[in-house]
Design a protein around this motif. Structure first.
Motif, PDB file in Angstrom:
ATOM      1  N   VAL A 247     -23.684   1.714  -3.249  1.00 48.74           N
ATOM      2  CA  VAL A 247     -24.800   1.422  -2.342  1.00 48.74           C
ATOM      3  C   VAL A 247     -24.416   1.829  -0.931  1.00 48.74           C
ATOM      4  CG1 VAL A 247     -26.231  -0.399  -1.350  1.00 48.74           C
ATOM      5  CG2 VAL A 247     -25.629  -0.484  -3.765  1.00 48.74           C
ATOM      6  N   VAL A 248     -25.353   2.448  -0.204  1.00 50.58           N
ATOM      7  CA  VAL A 248     -25.139   2.796   1.197  1.00 50.58           C
ATOM      8  C   VAL A 248     -26.411   2.504   1.993  1.00 50.58           C
ATOM      9  CG1 VAL A 248     -23.424   4.601   0.752  1.00 50.58           C
ATOM     10  CG2 VAL A 248     -25.846   5.201   0.821  1.00 50.58           C
ATOM     11  N   GLY A 249     -26.256   2.375   3.312  1.00 47.61           N
ATOM     12  CA  GLY A 249     -27.414   2.304   4.192  1.00 47.61           C
ATOM     13  C   GLY A 249     -27.590   0.988   4.917  1.00 47.61           C
ATOM     14  N   ALA A 250     -28.285   1.072   6.049  1.00 48.59           N
ATOM     15  CA  ALA A 250     -28.525  -0.086   6.908  1.00 48.59           C
ATOM     16  C   ALA A 250     -29.791  -0.843   6.540  1.00 48.59           C
ATOM     17  CB  ALA A 250     -28.614   0.375   8.372  1.00 48.59           C
ATOM     18  N   SER A 251     -30.474  -0.418   5.473  1.00 44.52           N
ATOM     19  CA  SER A 251     -31.773  -1.015   5.183  1.00 44.52           C
ATOM     20  C   SER A 251     -31.683  -2.493   4.811  1.00 44.52           C
ATOM     21  CB  SER A 251     -32.479  -0.236   4.065  1.00 44.52           C
ATOM     22  OG  SER A 251     -31.669  -0.159   2.918  1.00 44.52           O
ATOM     23  N   GLY A 252     -30.553  -2.941   4.259  1.00 44.80           N
ATOM     24  CA  GLY A 252     -30.402  -4.368   3.989  1.00 44.80           C
ATOM     25  C   GLY A 252     -30.488  -5.183   5.266  1.00 44.80           C
ATOM     26  N   SER A 253     -29.794  -4.731   6.302  1.00 40.14           N
ATOM     27  CA  SER A 253     -29.859  -5.411   7.603  1.00 40.14           C
ATOM     28  C   SER A 253     -31.228  -5.268   8.240  1.00 40.14           C
ATOM     29  CB  SER A 253     -28.792  -4.841   8.539  1.00 40.14           C
ATOM     30  OG  SER A 253     -27.498  -5.224   8.132  1.00 40.14           O
ATOM     31  N   LEU A 254     -31.871  -4.116   8.054  1.00 39.67           N
ATOM     32  CA  LEU A 254     -33.198  -3.912   8.632  1.00 39.67           C
ATOM     33  C   LEU A 254     -34.218  -4.845   7.998  1.00 39.67           C
ATOM     34  CD1 LEU A 254     -33.225  -0.015   8.877  1.00 39.67           C
ATOM     35  CD2 LEU A 254     -32.705  -1.682  10.665  1.00 39.67           C
ATOM     36  N   PHE A 255     -34.153  -5.013   6.683  1.00 41.02           N
ATOM     37  CA  PHE A 255     -35.018  -5.999   6.034  1.00 41.02           C
ATOM     38  C   PHE A 255     -34.641  -7.410   6.483  1.00 41.02           C
ATOM     39  CE2 PHE A 255     -36.620  -2.679   3.360  1.00 41.02           C
ATOM     40  CZ  PHE A 255     -37.838  -3.153   2.895  1.00 41.02           C
ATOM     41  N   GLY A 256     -33.359  -7.596   6.811  1.00 41.67           N
ATOM     42  CA  GLY A 256     -32.938  -8.875   7.365  1.00 41.67           C
ATOM     43  C   GLY A 256     -33.600  -9.156   8.703  1.00 41.67           C
ATOM     44  N   LEU A 257     -33.682  -8.133   9.562  1.00 38.72           N
ATOM     45  CA  LEU A 257     -34.360  -8.287  10.849  1.00 38.72           C
ATOM     46  C   LEU A 257     -35.835  -8.618  10.645  1.00 38.72           C
ATOM     47  CD1 LEU A 257     -32.906  -5.282  12.913  1.00 38.72           C
ATOM     48  CD2 LEU A 257     -32.102  -7.652  12.871  1.00 38.72           C
TER      49      LEU A 257
END
Length: 267
Positions: free
Chosen positions: A161-171
């Motif tokens: 898994v890669v990417g900042a989308s987990g944190s973006l969905f967190g925001l």
């Protein structure tokens, strides 16, 4: 000729800048909850810079290794693993490369993947950071990167898994919960975040994104948004706590990126 070619790019930048300023005015108009003291450090911009530098370094290393320009759009899995992709088994659970639980959030699977995530961070990040402060924002970003990958452990421990989308969905999850608590006057901002969630979800379906990570990040962000104190008194009481936690998060993040450079892949 050069001027004509640059005009669409210039107009696009002005258009996005105008939209960002309009959203900031909307936020300040609809949210009357006292804000934390102004901090000149814009963590959301700093995070964008780190992501861009990490991606650039990955592509440069790939070119030196002779992998070709195709890595810009579609990096091979081995290259992503070398630069911090998260896979619970065997990298983390067997080889104990725990730093991948954070480095994956700074590693992206191609220019389109990076570009979309950074556009979302550019649009959503400052709105939240301006209201809760840089320290809380960075803690939220780091915390939701962890909750995103933790759900991945239960969902697909063998998948990289890669990417900042987990944190973006967190925001986004945070904003929905937090601004909902502020009352009807803040629901415009909450609804705006729902729109971004829908756009990101559709893009994720097209790109074959990690839905477990998105859900884990959103849940972590929503919990943070439900528990974060409201008002000037709550901000004052917790300011030292969040200040210390933000420094800890920054040190841990930097250490994780350095460890990934030192120990890129199990032998």
């Amino acid at each position: 000729m050069d001027t004509v070619e640059k005009q669409p790019y210039l107009f696009a930048r002005l258009h996005w800048h105008w939209r960002l300023q309009r959203w900031k005015r909307t936020l300040s108009r609809y949210v009357s909850d006292p804000r934390v003291p102004y901090n000149p450090v814009c963590v959301s911009r700093l995070l964008i810079g780190i992501n861009l530098l990490w991606f650039t370094w990955m592509i440069l290393r790939a070119l030196v290794a002779g992998l070709g320009l195709g890595t810009v759009l579609n990096p091979p899995t081995g290259l992503l693993m070398y630069f911090g992709a998260q896979r619970w088994n065997p990298e983390v659970l067997v080889f104990h490369q725990w730093w991948r639980c954070l480095t994956y959030a700074y590693t992206h699977g191609g220019l389109m993947h990076l570009g979309f995530n950074m556009v979302v961070l550019y649009q959503v990040g400052p709105l939240i950071e301006d209201h809760i402060g840089s320290a809380r924002f960075f803690i939220l970003y780091t915390f939701t990167a962890l909750t995103a990958t933790l759900l991945g452990l239960l969902w697909h421990p063998l998948v990289p898994v890669v990417g900042a989308s987990g944190s973006l969905f967190g925001l986004i999850g945070f904003a929905v919960a937090y601004f909902h608590r502020l009352g009807n006057h803040a629901h415009t901002v909450r609804n705006f975040m729902f729109q971004w969630a829908a756009i990101a979800f559709i893009f994720g379906l097209i790109m074959g994104a990690d839905n477990a990570g998105h859900l884990g990040g959103a849940i972590g962000g929503a919990v943070f948004g439900l528990l974060l104190p409201l008002g000037k008194r709550g901000n004052k009481i917790t300011s030292h706590l969040f200040g210390g936690l933000s420094v800890m998060a920054a040190v841990v993040t930097l250490a994780c990126l350095l460890l990934q450079l030192i120990f890129p892949y199990p032998s």
